[in-house]
Design an enzyme around this catalytic site. Structure first.
Site, mmCIF file in Angstrom:
data_model
loop_
_atom_site.group_PDB
_atom_site.id
_atom_site.type_symbol
_atom_site.label_atom_id
_atom_site.label_comp_id
_atom_site.label_asym_id
_atom_site.label_seq_id
_atom_site.Cartn_x
_atom_site.Cartn_y
_atom_site.Cartn_z
ATOM 1 N N CYS A 173 4.030 0.569 4.380
ATOM 2 C CA CYS A 173 3.812 -0.780 4.867
ATOM 3 C C CYS A 173 4.410 -1.786 3.890
ATOM 4 O O CYS A 173 4.874 -1.425 2.819
ATOM 5 C CB CYS A 173 2.320 -1.037 5.064
ATOM 6 S SG CYS A 173 1.595 -0.059 6.400
ATOM 7 N N HIS A 215 1.188 -7.104 5.347
ATOM 8 C CA HIS A 215 -0.159 -7.537 4.971
ATOM 9 C C HIS A 215 -0.192 -8.214 3.612
ATOM 10 O O HIS A 215 0.752 -8.162 2.822
ATOM 11 C CB HIS A 215 -1.123 -6.344 4.973
ATOM 12 C CG HIS A 215 -0.785 -5.278 3.964
ATOM 13 N ND1 HIS A 215 -1.319 -5.243 2.701
ATOM 14 C CD2 HIS A 215 0.054 -4.220 4.034
ATOM 15 C CE1 HIS A 215 -0.837 -4.207 2.036
ATOM 16 N NE2 HIS A 215 -0.006 -3.567 2.823
#
Length: 441
Positions: free
Chosen positions: A344, A325
């Site tokens: 992440c 992201h």
């Protein structure tokens, strides 16, 4: 796992002979048998640092990079060559330790510099023509930059703390690291796909590969040691522009609950709304934030500039519930230690990667991507063809002949504590972080 023998799948004698024939002059300087070292040490001394300038030396770090993918099958031979080379270095006594009293840079004159020159010559970062002296000249600066580039360090040409620690990892430990990573690379040597993405966790960077060439490299922020990014193989199936961010249960319990006890306005300030199982919004003031367990509610952050994923989320199937992201905190990409997420992967210049991912999906030009992002409206986009993604843990590789790259063993998987250089520095942990970016507090 770090055994130095029995791992390479071809004849050691053949490797040694092949390495010698390909780069006999380089190996003579790099391996540095004692006679060669004597010859180097007795070379004519130079004068002042500024009369040795060589423009090519100052640009040598740029030669470290390659458009060859890290996981290219041809790199196995380069790794085997590197192992043969490092075996010769170890057999000839390794390299000296470098112990400067302070950081050194071009223009310095210090009695530790001859040992530094010898160290850099043995590893192939400094040519023999540089000779031996106590001057930190342009030859030494160029060699330090090349060494830093090979070890993922800022290429400032300064002999600072991290550079010294990397220099002082012994040759036999580096040889073990090469053998360990050869096994990892061998496990990834199959057909990876026409187009694919590689996240190398310890290098904290991303490669986008198409037709066996690297078309994009993006700096990344990956999981810290207590919330590690997992090794996985999957396929990217969706890009979400202007994503909602839904807090994982672990983040709610570990991070949001304590933050709400300190500041009851935290959720509102960060555009995080609460929803029950029926989709009804719940007011934060109705929740007991002092309870032992977090409420059974969905914590969802609206799209926008302060969203934890900022403009973009890249989805792929995996059991770890991790993804790639964007981030509102772009300054994190300028840090040396980019191991700060909760698992992440944050991607610098993510829109370049998204444009490449969607280039074969009709209707999604760069202009259209930018238009949708500017609208701040949530928009999931399915890829016309899923793109393989590989989260790897590679701390040593060679994508070019005689250029070996090493990275910090941040998760301490290589079997030697001294390879976890950044962990050993004593870095302060991040406090109060949320998945995935640090939201304002």
């Amino acid at each position: 796992m770090s055994n130095t023998t029995g791992i390479v799948g071809i004849s050691r004698r053949a490797l040694l002979m092949g390495a010698a024939s390909v780069g006999a002059a380089a190996i003579a300087g790099q391996a540095a048998a004692q006679t060669a070292l004597d010859e180097i040490i007795s070379a004519p001394r130079r004068g002042n640092w500024d009369d040795q300038f060589d423009a090519q030396v100052s640009r040598v770090a740029s030669a470290v990079l390659s458009n060859t993918p890290m996981l290219d099958a041809n790199n196995l031979f380069n790794m085997q060559q590197a192992i043969a080379q490092y075996q010769m270095i170890v057999a000839n006594g390794g390299w000296p330790m470098v112990q400067p009293a302070a950081a050194l840079r071009i223009g310095a004159n210090d009695p530790v510099i001859p040992a530094l020159r010898q160290r850099l010559m043995i590893s192939g970062d400094l040519g023999r023509e540089a000779g031996m002296s106590t001057a930190f000249d342009s030859y030494v600066e160029g060699a330090i930059k090349r060494f830093q580039a090979r070890h993922g360090l800022p290429e400032d040409g300064v002999l600072g703390e991290f550079t010294v620690k990397a220099l002082n990892v012994s040759a036999d430990v580096r040889l073990n690291q090469l053998n360990t990573n050869l096994v990892r690379l061998q496990s990834m040597s199959g057909d990876l796909g026409r187009r694919y993405v590689v996240v190398n966790i310890p290098a904290a960077y991303i490669e986008a590969v198409e037709n066996n060439r690297v078309v994009l490299r993006n700096t990344a922020v990956v999981g810290r040691i207590d919330r590690q990014s997992p090794v996985l193989n999957s396929k990217i199936y969706q890009v979400i522009l202007n994503p909602y961010w839904t807090a994982p249960r672990s983040i709610i319990q570990k991070d949001i609950m304590p933050l709400m006890r300190k500041d009851p306005t935290y959720l509102t300030r960060n555009a995080i709304r609460l929803f029950d199982g029926n989709g009804n919004e719940v007011a934060p003031e109705t929740v007991d934030w002092n309870a032992e367990k977090a409420p059974n509610l969905m914590f969802r952050q609206d799209p926008g500039k302060i969203n934890a994923m900022s403009s973009t989320k890249i989805d792929f199937h995996n059991e770890h519930a991790v993804y790639m992201h964007d981030t509102p905190q772009q300054g994190l990409f300028n840090k040396l230690m980019r191991f700060e997420s909760s698992g992440c992967v944050r991607v610098q210049n993510v829109r370049d990667l998204v444009t490449w991912l969607l280039k074969e999906t009709p209707g999604w030009s760069r202009q259209e991507i930018e238009r949708v992002i500017a609208s701040r409206v949530n928009n999931p986009v399915k890829l016309a063809e899923e793109v393989p993604v590989y989260f790897t843990y590679i701390t040593a590789w060679s994508a070019r002949d005689n250029i070996v790259q090493f990275r910090d063993d941040i998760y301490q998987k290589d079997g030697d504590a001294q390879l976890a250089l950044q962990t050993n520095i004593g870095v302060e942990p991040i406090v109060g972080s949320l998945e995935e970016d640090l939201l304002p507090q």
